[in-house]
Enzyme design. Structure first.
Site, short mmCIF file in Angstrom:
data_model
loop_
_atom_site.label_atom_id
_atom_site.label_comp_id
_atom_site.label_asym_id
_atom_site.label_seq_id
_atom_site.Cartn_x
_atom_site.Cartn_y
_atom_site.Cartn_z
N ASP A 8 0.87 -1.16 0.00
CA ASP A 8 0.00 0.00 0.00
C ASP A 8 0.92 1.22 0.00
O ASP A 8 2.08 1.13 0.42
CB ASP A 8 -0.86 -0.06 1.28
CG ASP A 8 -1.62 1.21 1.52
OD1 ASP A 8 -2.29 1.68 0.60
OD2 ASP A 8 -1.52 1.74 2.65
N ASP A 10 -0.11 5.05 0.72
CA ASP A 10 -0.45 6.05 1.74
C ASP A 10 -0.41 5.41 3.14
O ASP A 10 -1.19 4.51 3.42
CB ASP A 10 -1.85 6.60 1.42
CG ASP A 10 -2.40 7.51 2.48
OD1 ASP A 10 -1.73 8.47 2.82
OD2 ASP A 10 -3.53 7.25 2.94
N ARG A 48 -11.55 8.70 -3.47
CA ARG A 48 -11.83 10.12 -3.19
C ARG A 48 -13.34 10.37 -3.04
O ARG A 48 -13.77 11.01 -2.09
CB ARG A 48 -11.27 10.96 -4.34
CG ARG A 48 -11.08 12.42 -4.01
CD ARG A 48 -10.48 13.14 -5.21
NE ARG A 48 -9.26 12.49 -5.67
CZ ARG A 48 -8.76 12.63 -6.90
NH1 ARG A 48 -9.35 13.43 -7.77
NH2 ARG A 48 -7.65 11.98 -7.26
N SER A 115 -4.99 5.45 -4.71
CA SER A 115 -4.81 6.85 -5.09
C SER A 115 -4.57 7.05 -6.58
O SER A 115 -3.75 6.35 -7.18
CB SER A 115 -3.65 7.46 -4.32
OG SER A 115 -3.42 8.78 -4.76
N ASN A 117 -3.22 9.68 -7.50
CA ASN A 117 -2.00 10.50 -7.48
C ASN A 117 -0.74 9.65 -7.26
O ASN A 117 0.33 10.20 -7.00
CB ASN A 117 -2.09 11.54 -6.37
CG ASN A 117 -3.13 12.61 -6.67
OD1 ASN A 117 -2.98 13.38 -7.62
ND2 ASN A 117 -4.21 12.65 -5.90
N ASP A 169 -1.75 -0.55 6.00
CA ASP A 169 -1.94 0.15 7.28
C ASP A 169 -3.42 0.41 7.57
O ASP A 169 -3.74 1.02 8.59
CB ASP A 169 -1.20 1.50 7.27
CG ASP A 169 -1.88 2.51 6.39
OD1 ASP A 169 -2.29 2.14 5.26
OD2 ASP A 169 -2.06 3.67 6.81
P1 B16 Z 1 -6.65 10.14 -4.32
P2 B16 Z 1 -3.81 4.06 -0.36
C1 B16 Z 1 -5.69 5.98 -0.55
O1 B16 Z 1 -4.36 5.56 -0.70
C2 B16 Z 1 -5.82 6.83 0.69
O2 B16 Z 1 -5.54 6.05 1.86
C3 B16 Z 1 -7.23 7.37 0.79
O3 B16 Z 1 -7.35 8.19 1.94
C4 B16 Z 1 -7.54 8.18 -0.48
O4 B16 Z 1 -8.89 8.66 -0.44
C5 B16 Z 1 -7.35 7.29 -1.69
O5 B16 Z 1 -6.02 6.79 -1.70
C6 B16 Z 1 -7.61 8.04 -3.00
O6 B16 Z 1 -6.61 9.02 -3.17
O7 B16 Z 1 -7.65 11.18 -3.93
O8 B16 Z 1 -5.22 10.65 -4.35
O9 B16 Z 1 -7.01 9.44 -5.61
O10 B16 Z 1 -3.84 3.92 1.15
O11 B16 Z 1 -4.67 3.04 -1.09
O12 B16 Z 1 -2.39 4.11 -0.91
MG MG Z 2 -2.84 3.17 3.34
#
Ligand code: B16
Ligand code: MG
Length: 214
Positions: A8, A10, A48, A115, A117, A169
């Protein structure tokens, strides 16, 4: 036998969770909606738009689809400004060294993140080329706890799901890993998850596991 580890992003490789919180908090304050760190925990690993729906549970009025898209875009613009500050110094827990050592031991490594991003973040912290495969929010329509992002990562690695371990996490990610038929290794908050197969305190603990006996 475990042949690959899917990380993962984030909260495991980099602490972008604090930026997600700060960006959502700014949107919530602007809209007069109560939002705190406890509610924020529920946003880990979820997309998101699903995050926005959780935030809007406390809203005094309902929002149109158009308004929701605008709020999500505004949040992302704020979040992306925070991402500009990222550098290799933000890599958590010597993740870069652990990844290199796993690869040296012939364990494949991938990213499985909800994400959109992801690539921008990996580029900022200097890890865009470090992984054998990347699966992220741009590859899927259903985010964690659905298994989709991890299954895409396994396919791109060319490793069958039962030979993959996931490091997560968030409980949503642990559930997703189990749904994908993978070994679920919990770090941080996710160690509280009853669904985890293993719990680690540090990423370097991944180097102590005997992958050929699992
Ligand atoms: P984005 P992961 C997730 O990342 C985040 O934990 C979550 O809080 C967020 O809403 C999601 O990515 C989408 O992110 O807005 O940048 O597309 O924990 O899967 O790495
Ligand atoms: Mg995470």
């Amino acid at each position: 036998m475990i042949k690959a580890i899917i990380f993962d992003l984030d909260g495991v490789i980099v602490s972008t969770d604090r930026y997600h919180y700060a960006a959502w908090k700014r949107i919530a304050d602007r809209e007069g909606i109560y939002f705190d760190e406890v509610i924020n925990h529920r946003l880990r690993g979820v997309s998101r738009m699903e995050s926005l729906e959780i935030l809007l549970e406390r809203a005094a009025r309902s929002y149109t689809e158009e308004e929701k898209i605008r709020l999500a875009n505004d949040k992302n613009a704020i979040y992306q400004q925070f991402l500009e500050q990222l550098s290799p110094n933000d890599i958590l827990d010597d993740a870069d060294q652990v990844i290199e050592e796993l690869k040296r031991r012939n364990i494949k490594v991938a990213i499985g993140s909800s994400s959109k991003n992801t690539k921008r973040i990996l580029e900022k912290i200097g890890l865009l080329e470090a992984f054998d495969a990347i699966a992220d929010g741009t590859d899927i329509t259903r985010s964690k706890p659905h298994p989709d992002v991890f299954l895409v990562a396994a396919e791109r690695l060319g490793v069958c799901p039962s030979a993959c371990a996931v490091v997560e996490d968030a409980n949503s990610g642990i559930v997703a890993a189990k749904q994908a038929g993978m070994l679920a290794i919990a770090i941080g908050e996710a160690r509280k998850s009853a669904n985890a197969d293993m719990r680690i305190n540090h990423l370097s603990d991944l180097l102590k596991i005997k992958y050929d006996t699992i």
